[in-house]
Design a protein around this motif. Structure first.
Motif, PDB file in Angstrom:
ATOM      1  N   LEU A  95       0.843  -1.187   0.000  1.00  0.00           N
ATOM      2  CA  LEU A  95       0.000   0.000   0.000  1.00  0.00           C
ATOM      3  C   LEU A  95       0.881   1.240   0.000  1.00  0.00           C
ATOM      4  O   LEU A  95       1.877   1.309   0.726  1.00  0.00           O
ATOM      5  CB  LEU A  95      -0.908   0.039   1.235  1.00  0.00           C
ATOM      6  N   SER A  96       0.504   2.203  -0.802  1.00  0.00           N
ATOM      7  CA  SER A  96       1.213   3.477  -0.800  1.00  0.00           C
ATOM      8  C   SER A  96       0.895   4.233   0.485  1.00  0.00           C
ATOM      9  O   SER A  96      -0.098   3.942   1.169  1.00  0.00           O
ATOM     10  CB  SER A  96       0.785   4.321  -2.006  1.00  0.00           C
ATOM     11  N   GLU A  97       1.720   5.189   0.807  1.00  0.00           N
ATOM     12  CA  GLU A  97       1.464   6.036   1.977  1.00  0.00           C
ATOM     13  C   GLU A  97       0.114   6.734   1.843  1.00  0.00           C
ATOM     14  O   GLU A  97      -0.633   6.847   2.810  1.00  0.00           O
ATOM     15  CB  GLU A  97       2.588   7.067   2.118  1.00  0.00           C
ATOM     16  N   ALA A  98      -0.225   7.146   0.634  1.00  0.00           N
ATOM     17  CA  ALA A  98      -1.512   7.816   0.406  1.00  0.00           C
ATOM     18  C   ALA A  98      -2.677   6.874   0.696  1.00  0.00           C
ATOM     19  O   ALA A  98      -3.691   7.287   1.278  1.00  0.00           O
ATOM     20  CB  ALA A  98      -1.593   8.331  -1.031  1.00  0.00           C
ATOM     21  N   ALA A 149      -1.898   2.904  -9.457  1.00  0.00           N
ATOM     22  CA  ALA A 149      -0.618   3.552  -9.173  1.00  0.00           C
ATOM     23  C   ALA A 149      -0.697   4.527  -7.997  1.00  0.00           C
ATOM     24  O   ALA A 149       0.322   4.836  -7.379  1.00  0.00           O
ATOM     25  CB  ALA A 149      -0.106   4.283 -10.412  1.00  0.00           C
ATOM     26  N   GLU A 150      -1.885   5.014  -7.673  1.00  0.00           N
ATOM     27  CA  GLU A 150      -2.038   5.922  -6.529  1.00  0.00           C
ATOM     28  C   GLU A 150      -2.169   5.166  -5.213  1.00  0.00           C
ATOM     29  O   GLU A 150      -1.926   5.732  -4.151  1.00  0.00           O
ATOM     30  CB  GLU A 150      -3.256   6.826  -6.725  1.00  0.00           C
ATOM     31  N   LEU A 152      -1.070   1.607  -4.816  1.00  0.00           N
ATOM     32  CA  LEU A 152      -0.183   0.457  -4.659  1.00  0.00           C
ATOM     33  C   LEU A 152       1.199   0.701  -5.240  1.00  0.00           C
ATOM     34  O   LEU A 152       1.346   1.402  -6.237  1.00  0.00           O
ATOM     35  CB  LEU A 152      -0.785  -0.765  -5.357  1.00  0.00           C
ATOM     36  N   GLU A 153       2.171   0.072  -4.622  1.00  0.00           N
ATOM     37  CA  GLU A 153       3.527  -0.003  -5.153  1.00  0.00           C
ATOM     38  C   GLU A 153       3.768  -1.478  -5.452  1.00  0.00           C
ATOM     39  O   GLU A 153       3.663  -2.315  -4.556  1.00  0.00           O
ATOM     40  CB  GLU A 153       4.520   0.530  -4.128  1.00  0.00           C
TER      41      GLU A 153
END
Length: 167
Positions: A95-98, A149-150, A152-153
């Motif tokens: 998970l991205s930080e966002a 892309a917003e 997940l990495e």
């Protein structure tokens, strides 16, 4: 362009998890991304933190703790290590930080309401519960539809990370 998980996936996650929530939804997005990258072959996976995301991951990947194809390793990181049972390309889906920040917005709202609940008069409590439900509905739409892309990495990892943990 990102492939979005179908509505049926989120309904299946709700049935497995018992309710809709941000982390189970994000787990579904993580598992769906892994499945999209790795195909239909049977998978093995390690989730690096026990959270509601585990249910979403299980539904989207078909991996299950009961059969050993899904394990949880408490490393306090919202990430999934996943690859084919037979070996080959493995991935980390994190998970991205966002994404984590979005989920925490709901958690903070819920915790504040629970702290204040004893002091709230019935009409105000009803209003706050309705606000929380609206916030959750709007947040879930965002989590289901934001571009991958917003949220997940995704990057390749060595298959040995999975082989050693599933031995």
């Amino acid at each position: 362009m990102s492939v979005l998980a179908p509505a049926q996936l989120f309904d299946a996650i709700r049935r497995q998890h018992g309710h809709y929530c941000p982390m189970s939804t994000l787990g579904g997005r993580m598992g769906f991304a892994a499945r999209r990258h790795l195909g239909a072959a049977p998978l093995r996976a390690i989730c690096l933190v026990r959270s509601c995301a585990v249910d979403g991951i299980a539904v989207a990947t078909g991996c299950r703790e009961a059969d050993g194809s899904l394990r949880v390793s408490e490393q306090s990181r919202h990430a999934l290590l996943v690859g084919p049972v037979t070996g080959g390309q493995a991935l980390c889906v994190a998970l991205s930080e966002a994404a984590v920040d979005l989920a925490w917005q709901y958690r903070r709202l819920d915790e504040a309401l629970e702290r204040e609940r004893p002091q709230l008069a019935a009409p105000e409590l009803e209003q706050r519960l309705a606000q929380k439900a609206r916030f959750l509905d709007e947040l879930l739409v965002r989590l289901r539809t934001l571009p991958e892309a917003e949220l997940l990495e995704i990057y390749p990892i060595a298959d040995t990370c999975l082989r050693e943990s599933h031995a």
